[in-house]
Design an enzyme around this catalytic site. Structure first.
Site, PDB file in Angstrom:
ATOM      1  N   HIS C 123       0.870  -1.179   0.000  1.00 32.81           N
ATOM      2  CA  HIS C 123       0.000   0.000   0.000  1.00 32.81           C
ATOM      3  C   HIS C 123       0.911   1.235   0.000  1.00 32.81           C
ATOM      4  O   HIS C 123       2.004   1.186   0.579  1.00 32.81           O
ATOM      5  CB  HIS C 123      -0.845  -0.053   1.277  1.00 32.81           C
ATOM      6  CG  HIS C 123      -1.898   0.999   1.389  1.00 32.81           C
ATOM      7  ND1 HIS C 123      -1.622   2.293   1.737  1.00 32.81           N
ATOM      8  CD2 HIS C 123      -3.248   0.945   1.223  1.00 32.81           C
ATOM      9  CE1 HIS C 123      -2.752   2.992   1.782  1.00 32.81           C
ATOM     10  NE2 HIS C 123      -3.753   2.197   1.466  1.00 32.81           N
ATOM     11  N   ASP C 201       3.396  -4.140   8.102  1.00 34.24           N
ATOM     12  CA  ASP C 201       2.137  -3.423   7.952  1.00 34.24           C
ATOM     13  C   ASP C 201       1.012  -4.455   8.047  1.00 34.24           C
ATOM     14  O   ASP C 201       0.789  -5.226   7.117  1.00 34.24           O
ATOM     15  CB  ASP C 201       2.143  -2.717   6.586  1.00 34.24           C
ATOM     16  CG  ASP C 201       0.774  -2.137   6.226  1.00 34.24           C
ATOM     17  OD1 ASP C 201      -0.198  -2.341   6.981  1.00 34.24           O
ATOM     18  OD2 ASP C 201       0.692  -1.475   5.170  1.00 34.24           O
ATOM     19  N   GLN C 204      -4.269  -5.089   6.862  1.00 31.58           N
ATOM     20  CA  GLN C 204      -5.260  -6.008   6.293  1.00 31.58           C
ATOM     21  C   GLN C 204      -5.288  -7.353   6.999  1.00 31.58           C
ATOM     22  O   GLN C 204      -6.159  -8.179   6.724  1.00 31.58           O
ATOM     23  CB  GLN C 204      -4.995  -6.225   4.798  1.00 31.58           C
ATOM     24  CG  GLN C 204      -5.241  -5.012   3.933  1.00 31.58           C
ATOM     25  CD  GLN C 204      -6.699  -4.584   3.894  1.00 31.58           C
ATOM     26  OE1 GLN C 204      -7.609  -5.375   4.159  1.00 31.58           O
ATOM     27  NE2 GLN C 204      -6.935  -3.320   3.583  1.00 31.58           N
ATOM     28  N   LYS C 227     -10.321  -0.945  10.351  1.00 36.86           N
ATOM     29  CA  LYS C 227     -10.396  -2.147   9.522  1.00 36.86           C
ATOM     30  C   LYS C 227     -10.629  -3.391  10.368  1.00 36.86           C
ATOM     31  O   LYS C 227     -10.555  -4.509   9.887  1.00 36.86           O
ATOM     32  CB  LYS C 227      -9.110  -2.294   8.713  1.00 36.86           C
ATOM     33  CG  LYS C 227      -8.929  -1.199   7.653  1.00 36.86           C
ATOM     34  CD  LYS C 227      -7.757  -1.487   6.738  1.00 36.86           C
ATOM     35  CE  LYS C 227      -7.227  -0.246   6.064  1.00 36.86           C
ATOM     36  NZ  LYS C 227      -7.970   0.140   4.870  1.00 36.86           N
ATOM     37  N   CYS C 365      -4.657   2.333  -3.833  1.00 37.62           N
ATOM     38  CA  CYS C 365      -3.442   2.886  -3.212  1.00 37.62           C
ATOM     39  C   CYS C 365      -2.269   1.922  -3.352  1.00 37.62           C
ATOM     40  O   CYS C 365      -1.450   1.791  -2.438  1.00 37.62           O
ATOM     41  CB  CYS C 365      -3.669   3.224  -1.741  1.00 37.62           C
ATOM     42  SG  CYS C 365      -4.960   4.426  -1.506  1.00 37.62           S
TER      43      CYS C 365
HETATM   44  C1  LIG Z   1      -2.121  -2.767   3.726  1.00 35.25           C
HETATM   45  C2  LIG Z   1      -2.519  -1.381   4.135  1.00 35.25           C
HETATM   46  N1  LIG Z   1      -1.608  -0.559   4.656  1.00 35.25           N
HETATM   47  C3  LIG Z   1      -1.897   0.678   5.081  1.00 35.25           C
HETATM   48  C4  LIG Z   1      -3.166   1.174   4.979  1.00 35.25           C
HETATM   49  C5  LIG Z   1      -3.437   2.567   5.454  1.00 35.25           C
HETATM   50  O1  LIG Z   1      -4.281   2.527   6.561  1.00 35.25           O
HETATM   51  P1  LIG Z   1      -4.936   3.876   7.101  1.00 35.25           P
HETATM   52  O2  LIG Z   1      -5.566   4.537   5.916  1.00 35.25           O
HETATM   53  O3  LIG Z   1      -5.941   3.414   8.099  1.00 35.25           O
HETATM   54  O4  LIG Z   1      -3.856   4.712   7.701  1.00 35.25           O
HETATM   55  C6  LIG Z   1      -4.167   0.355   4.436  1.00 35.25           C
HETATM   56  C7  LIG Z   1      -5.554   0.840   4.321  1.00 35.25           C
HETATM   57  O5  LIG Z   1      -6.010   1.370   3.335  1.00 35.25           O
HETATM   58  C8  LIG Z   1      -3.844  -0.931   4.004  1.00 35.25           C
HETATM   59  O6  LIG Z   1      -4.772  -1.732   3.487  1.00 35.25           O
END
Ligand SMILES: Cc1ncc(COP(=O)(O)O)c(C=O)c1O
Ligand SMILES: Cc1ncc(COP(=O)(O)O)c(C=O)c1O
Lengths: 408, 146, 408, 146
Positions: C123, C201, C204, C227, C365
């Site tokens: 992401h 990270d 998910q 999430k 993203c």
């Molecule tokens: C794998 C991953 N990393 C990071 C993020 C970013 O999370 P947040 O938008 O809650 O900061 C997301 C969510 O869109 C994600 O799916």
């Protein structure tokens, strides 16, 4: 005094105040965080029940509806502080984040030997980030002292510091420890004339005073939702369009980009450039409701109400033996800091708690100010629009008893 | 360390049983507070050389200092706070443990003790008033010395 | 399939699903954000009604009660991800903030010529901060490519990159665009053996898989509340105690200090050192409730349910002409990304919206991944524990109609 | 710019009145979508040299390009999207404005137009589908040329 009707109208909207009939709490800690009106709690609820969805990530109607409400809130904030453009309103998690992120991206503007000015009255959030930045960049860190009144910044010293042509001037609109309303418009204009970036910490002003960022002439203005009857976890950084355009983003990810490849990343336009990651959507919507809540009342009436309570409290405190008032009676949003001879500020607060009164004791995240005032801390009572004359009377009466109980 | 060096800044001679009795008889919270304040008065400010950062325990609103000395089969504790109420609470605690042996201190249940006195929850050990870390240190020291 | 009873138990807790009887929305966008169970909404409500108060700023019982609940939530998170200490749990506003702040404070560890490794499947939030850090510090930015399956990282390339002894390895536990569960334990251990700081990270993963940070052996693990059925505006950064102790704080202000004077500032202990400013207290309490919500169910049953839906959806999609599935069928938390020959991913989503189905379309993203897969975007359907077999059947049937409608 | 250079990538010859009639008669959303798709089919992909970033307008999910030419007392618009649905919506819009003079375009109320067609809200101009900025550009250009 404002009419009883008006007062009831203020109070009726706060479930917290009406919940425990037999043991109501007199809440005099609104400078720390305000209670939430029913409409704000309901707005959060409704959002979570009906529209949970991410914003600016299309595909379905929930996302579109959430996005529409999210952007409408931005426009509401723009109007509330009279910003020129909605895209000058950046969502942050609070004042502390706003100032820290700003300090990060302004670092690039600071050379060794440059001057950064703040004041001795600042909350740590508007003091430590600049101090640490100065240390990192080998800049001069200049702290405007108190004037003779011991309640606001010394204008003469400020003017002297401006002769060094500081790159950054960061000041609070209202002192959180004392409640003093600084002469922020004059301060901003002097600082702008000296060529500085001017940052105003409005955390304690936003819930009380009308704010007009264009009239103030500051470059940046910041505040937190939780001190203006909105939910926690949401803050605002206002920044002048041209500066925001010119400065680099402070966080990366999500929809703040235009294009990402292994080689390089280009960034989205304002305000998204500064909003990486999923924002606190429900709180943004709650903040919008809080603005609607505040603006439904006649503003001068609301301020008059708070001022009347402040003066009643001030005069009541003056009559108590051994009380030393640190706050000014005038130019004060409704915060009274005091010490009691021979008593520890924490003992006063603990005993008042026993009388079901919530006040705060300590250094109020303003240790430099406490140092300048020669005390390790104080007890602080602060007013919200829901407080009443009865609250004040009960507070004064209980404080008298408290002091008696502490001196066996 | 020999007992010659034992320090004492607490002048109350109340026994644990007397303390319980006193609180049993106290009518209303104001009277209980009065007793706490009176105990606090008997906790004297120790020598300044003890009131240093190294002897401070974690507390939010008031400062609390503590020095622990081993004394035969128990602990000798010198503690102080700049808050009168906390001084009183420290006094309560000192009375509770001064008749206890190391093994008993090691399993001392402070919460139960304060409940026995029927004190308001905000007068019981917490991070805020510093009593929680004072007790944690004391218990750890006792366990160490067993 | 899990029993009907269990399923009803999942569903009954989500007011959103039960609200509009005549036009229920089939929500297949849980990877973007999950719907909130009633208990979480209630917990927020109760907090705002009864305990609005700032934490760790004493004085009164409201503050003490809020603080107790706030710290209890930290312990709940510690248990949920099996961290060794509660003070290894740092509250942030979300995954994006966690990673960005981490990148800020790890900057000091990076010399020109050092290597930073991430993967093409990340992401933007776990890609751009490292890319920008590499640019700032003149470090090498190495991106692990896809393996032959085109759904996960290439282990062989990864091993080769580790030979450069990278200082930082940042990888996702689960890909948000594809749903792939990476072999994160092996990846972490290889990276640790190579001497890198290892950041995972988990955005998910957290809502689906059991997480044990000690077993994984990573140095940092991060995720967002929104999430995992918790409110928005709250995230967690787990960090190993010794590293958090050694690293500098990333923001300044509020209660993260020990002492502040004009000359210098000393910092508080863990976890407060990393928590400047008023935290999102209500959301922290909501996150605790979400953890209680998730842990009340039998975990393997919950995962089985999601896997069964995933497989039904995968097999249903396979039967549609012109569908190209980008996601794997196995080792997938419940996310299916696909493209349809000759159709734009946004058209698919818009038309499905017309059938009251919420899916997401775009680059998710993850532009670098889309580039590697040779597509500008995809349509993504993702599963939450509240979805049913009927949802999947209706989705497949509507997708068939959608494609017909788009090809006039 | 002389009219020799006028470009046109929209082949539909439907008049505004015919369009209204068509949508009036359309039964259910599926039929309306079909009409939109048919209009979209008549919006041809323009020369690749026009599909450049400089001609792109802000849209979230799909890409939208637009070139505006002044034509006597009105505007000639070449627009395109990679989304079929958006192409159809662009077609609707082109029919709506091609009988309008500059002064009328300058005050064009897109929302009212889409409401007249009784389209679902997500088919009306928005930042997401890019139609909003397309219309904003168009109106600004008209105002500029008056
Ligand atoms: C794998 C991953 N990393 C990071 C993020 C970013 O999370 P947040 O938008 O809650 O900061 C997301 C969510 O869109 C994600 O799916
Ligand atoms: C003047 C002032 N500045 C900054 C802050 C920090 O605000 P927050 O904790 O919401 O980030 C506060 C609140 O305590 C404040 O009163």
């Amino acid at each position: 005094m404002v009419s009883n009707e008006v007062l009831l109208e203020y109070q009726a909207q706060f479930p917290f105040l009406n919940q425990s009939i037999d043991k109501p709490i007199v809440y005099l800690d609104s400078a720390a965080t305000t209670q939430k009106p029913k409409c704000v709690i309901d707005a959060l609820n409704q959002h979570l029940l009906n529209f949970t969805a991410n914003v600016h990530r299309g595909g379905h109607r929930l996302g579109r509806e959430a996005t529409a409400q999210f952007e409408a809130a931005r426009i509401a904030v723009q109007g509330f502080i009279n910003a020129k453009h909605a895209h000058e309103i950046i969502w942050t998690s609070g004042t502390t984040e706003s100032i820290n992120q700003l300090a990060n991206i302004l670092s690039g503007q600071i050379q060794p030997g440059d001057t950064i000015v703040t004041s001795i009255l600042e909350h740590h959030a508007n003091f430590v980030p600049w101090q640490q930045m100065a240390q990192r960049q080998n800049a001069n860190f200049c702290v405007v002292p108190l004037d003779e009144s011991q309640t606001t910044v010394c204008m003469k010293s400020f003017r002297q510091m401006l002769e060094k042509q500081p790159k950054i001037v960061a000041l609070s609109h209202v002192s959180n420890a004392l409640g003093t309303i600084h002469e922020i418009k004059t301060l901003c204009q002097l600082a702008k004339n000296a060529g500085a970036f001017v940052i105003v910490d409005g955390a304690q002003a936003i819930g009380h005073l009308p704010i007009d960022v264009q009239a103030l002439g500051c470059d940046f203005y910041t505040f937190s939702g939780h001190k203006m009857y909105a939910p926690d976890g949401i803050g605002v950084l206002y920044g002048r369009e041209d500066l925001l355009e010119a400065l680099p983003p402070w966080q990366f990810g999500g929809e703040m980009v235009k294009r990402v490849s292994v080689e390089e990343t280009t960034f989205n336009q304002l305000p998204y450039k500064f909003e990486a990651g999923t924002p606190n959507i429900s709180a943004v919507i709650g903040l919008h409701t809080a603005i609607d809540f505040l603006t439904q009342f006649d503003q001068s009436q609301r301020l008059t109400h708070e001022q009347q309570l402040l003066h009643a409290m001030y005069d009541g405190l003056l009559e108590i033996d051994g009380i030393c008032l640190l706050s000014p009676r005038e130019n004060n949003v409704g915060v009274l800091s005091f010490t009691v001879e021979d008593e520890h500020h924490a003992d006063i607060a603990m005993m008042l708690d026993q009388f079901d009164i919530a006040v705060r004791a300590g250094h109020h995240c303003a240790m430099p100010l406490m140092g300048a005032l020669g005390t390790s801390g104080s007890t602080r009572a602060s007013i919200g629009l829901y407080n009443t004359k009865e609250d004040i009377d009960y507070f004064i009466q209980s404080l008298n008893k408290t002091i008696r109980l502490l001196t066996v | 360390m020999s007992n010659d060096h034992l320090m004492n800044n607490f002048e109350s001679t109340l026994s644990y049983a007397e303390l319980l009795d006193l609180f049993e008889k106290a009518k209303g919270w104001e009277e209980k507070y009065r007793q706490i304040m009176l105990l606090g008065k008997q906790l004297k400010r120790p020598d300044g050389s003890l009131l240093i950062e190294a002897n401070q325990v974690e507390g939010c609103e008031s400062q609390v200092w503590m020095v622990i000395q081993k004394q035969e089969n128990t602990l000798n504790i010198i503690a102080y706070s700049d808050s009168k109420i906390v001084r009183g609470l420290v006094g309560l605690l000192l009375i509770a443990i001064r008749e206890l042996k190391l093994e008993e201190i090691a399993v001392f249940d402070a919460e139960a003790f304060f409940q026995t006195l029927k004190l308001e929850s905000h007068l019981s050990p917490s991070r805020t008033n510093g009593l929680k870390s004072l007790i944690d240190h004391m218990i750890a020291a006792a366990k160490n010395e067993i």
